[in-house]
Design an enzyme around this catalytic site. Structure first.
Site, PDB file in Angstrom:
ATOM      1  CE  LYS A  35     -13.419  -9.278  -9.836  1.00 31.75           C
ATOM      2  NZ  LYS A  35     -13.741  -7.483  -9.730  1.00 31.75           N
ATOM      3  NE  ARG A 134     -18.018  -0.982 -11.345  1.00 27.60           N
ATOM      4  CZ  ARG A 134     -17.205  -1.809 -10.397  1.00 27.60           C
ATOM      5  NH1 ARG A 134     -17.258  -1.482  -9.910  1.00 27.60           N
ATOM      6  NH2 ARG A 134     -18.334  -2.793 -11.071  1.00 27.60           N
ATOM      7  CG  HIS A 163     -22.018  -4.582  -9.419  1.00 31.86           C
ATOM      8  ND1 HIS A 163     -21.328  -6.249  -9.109  1.00 31.86           N
ATOM      9  CD2 HIS A 163     -21.267  -4.349  -8.425  1.00 31.86           C
ATOM     10  CE1 HIS A 163     -20.020  -5.947  -8.550  1.00 31.86           C
ATOM     11  NE2 HIS A 163     -20.325  -5.079  -8.059  1.00 31.86           N
ATOM     12  NE  ARG A 222     -21.888  -9.817 -11.853  1.00 36.39           N
ATOM     13  CZ  ARG A 222     -22.346  -8.922 -12.387  1.00 36.39           C
ATOM     14  NH1 ARG A 222     -23.909  -9.501 -12.709  1.00 36.39           N
ATOM     15  NH2 ARG A 222     -22.863  -7.856 -10.816  1.00 36.39           N
ATOM     16  CE1 TYR A 273      16.269   2.326   5.635  1.00 36.87           C
ATOM     17  CE2 TYR A 273      14.447   0.359   5.894  1.00 36.87           C
ATOM     18  CZ  TYR A 273      15.133   1.419   5.203  1.00 36.87           C
ATOM     19  OH  TYR A 273      16.746   0.245   4.427  1.00 36.87           O
ATOM     20  CB  CYS A 321      12.395  -3.223   5.626  1.00 32.38           C
ATOM     21  SG  CYS A 321      12.789  -2.133   7.133  1.00 32.38           S
ATOM     22  CG  MET A 322      10.483  -3.470  -0.710  1.00 32.68           C
ATOM     23  SD  MET A 322      12.290  -2.133  -2.780  1.00 32.68           S
ATOM     24  CE  MET A 322      12.487  -1.069  -2.115  1.00 32.68           C
ATOM     25  CG  ASP A 323      13.107  -6.174   0.068  1.00 29.96           C
ATOM     26  OD1 ASP A 323      12.657  -6.651  -0.636  1.00 29.96           O
ATOM     27  OD2 ASP A 323      14.266  -5.248  -0.377  1.00 29.96           O
TER      28      ASP A 323
END
Length: 387
Positions: A35, A134, A163, A222, A273, A321-323
């Site tokens: 998953k 859950r 679980h 699992r 920044y 930063c973002m990138d």
């Protein structure tokens, strides 16, 4: 290809699965969790490797995750661990994705859809809530719920599960809680049997319990995070070895980039920044083309996460930063443009820390670190033939 990439070591994945299998009896089935895009590692390729290693089931969280595997030719049973919306039931049935159910109303949606599609003997697994809070019926309701599900047209009870909430903890009260959950589950299974209903495949062990509680394996385990090379919290390698359990897990992902620029700065110069970091000496700064849009979370810089270049660790400076982000080289003059920079992963590929190390520094878990590597980061799948 981008300089920033996630190397996925399929040989390590294969090693981990086989190591886990060595801790499980031959008659116990294995449901491997793929998953969340195999915890960020790439669901299809990881699923194929898991099937090659003998996985009996694969676990997904959503219908779309199951469809992706089916479209890739994966034929083993798929167990969907989360609930789906009514409009997703059609595809769950069409693609043979086994749902967890815990009441006749929800199971009835699958029964009706099977009638529409002319499908019979559609398998569902009954979830029992023994303390996770859950999804699942209460243990005392298991027999009645199973009877209601078994009475539905086209539906068969293929299994029962629960679980564990704290099986990765060694705290005495948590160990007792896990034992109590296991007993409640066994009692629920027995009540279903006494009602004359076959409970099917019974399973409850996550990664921690798979390694630490062999008496709880039942019909299937699992494993999740251990498949990808990380121990489950306090169920560490050292703890297991002290118990006489030898298992060598290897990180499946290496997250790396390259130095795209090296610049010299005078004392007093600020970086990034908000000017949150100012050089207290003349120094050299390297720029790495990865940012929080790739999975380099902003708190990496304040938590003390370092980056490895040429076998040495260098601190992150300024806000990520973002990138892009920056590291300080100090007076190192050997590092240059296009040198490999490794954030975490397999030490054989230049990493000086794992996702677990990054997680400890940032107050989270390895799962979140690997799942956080975004889709724009290419996954490069390696085997011994491509290394």
């Amino acid at each position: 290809m981008r300089a920033t990439r996630a190397l996925i070591h399929l040989d390590n994945l294969r090693n981990n699965i086989l190591q886990i299998k060595s801790c499980v009896a031959s008659d116990v089935k294995m449901c491997i969790a793929v998953k969340a895009d195999a915890y960020g590692h790439g669901a299809v390729e990881c699923a194929r490797t898991a099937c090659e290693c003998g996985a009996d089931f694969l676990a997904v969280a959503t219908v779309d995750e199951g469809i992706e595997l089916r479209n890739a030719g994966i034929k083993v049973p798929l167990l969907m661990l989360s609930l789906c919306a009514p409009e997703e039931v059609k595809n769950a049935v069409a693609y043979d994705i086994t749902p967890l159910v815990f009441d006749a109303e929800y199971a009835g949606l699958f029964s009706k859809e099977c009638t529409l599609q002319g499908k019979k003997d559609f398998s569902v697994h009954l979830a029992v809530d023994t303390g996770m809070g859950r999804i699942g019926c209460l243990p005392c309701e298991a027999a009645q719920t199973a009877a209601g599900i078994a009475a539905l047209d086209n539906i068969v009870l293929g299994g029962m599960c629960t679980h564990f909430a704290v099986s990765d903890s060694l705290k005495a009260s948590d160990c007792e809680y896990t034992e109590r959950q296991f007993k409640l589950f066994k009692d629920a299974v027995e009540s279903v049997r006494k009602a004359g209903i076959d409970p099917g495949i019974c399973h409850c062990c996550n990664s921690a319990a798979t390694l630490n509680n062999p008496e709880m394996h039942l019909d299937m385990v699992r494993p999740g995070i251990i498949v990808y090379g990380y121990y489950a919290d306090e169920i560490s390698k050292e703890f297991l070895e002290a118990k006489g359990i030898r298992i060598d897990l290897r990180p499946v992902m290496t997250f790396e980039s390259e130095v795209c620029a090296v610049r010299s700065f005078r004392a007093g110069a600020s970086i990034g920044y908000g000017c949150t970091w100012t050089a207290d000496r003349d120094t050299r700064i390297a720029v790495i083309p990865a940012g929080y849009a790739d999975g380099m979370l902003r708190n990496f810089s304040t938590a003390g996460v370092k980056v490895s270049v040429n076998g040495k660790n260098y601190p992150i400076r300024g806000r990520i930063c973002m990138d892009q982000f920056m590291i300080e080289l100090g007076n190192d003059t050997e590092t240059c443009r296009w040198d490999k920079a490794v954030i975490f992963g397999d030490k054989d590929f230049g990493a000086l820390q794992t996702a677990d190390d990054v997680a400890r520094l940032t107050g989270t878990i390895s799962y979140e670190i690997t799942c956080g590597i975004s889709k724009r980061v290419p996954r490069v799948f390696l085997t011994s033939h491509t290394r």
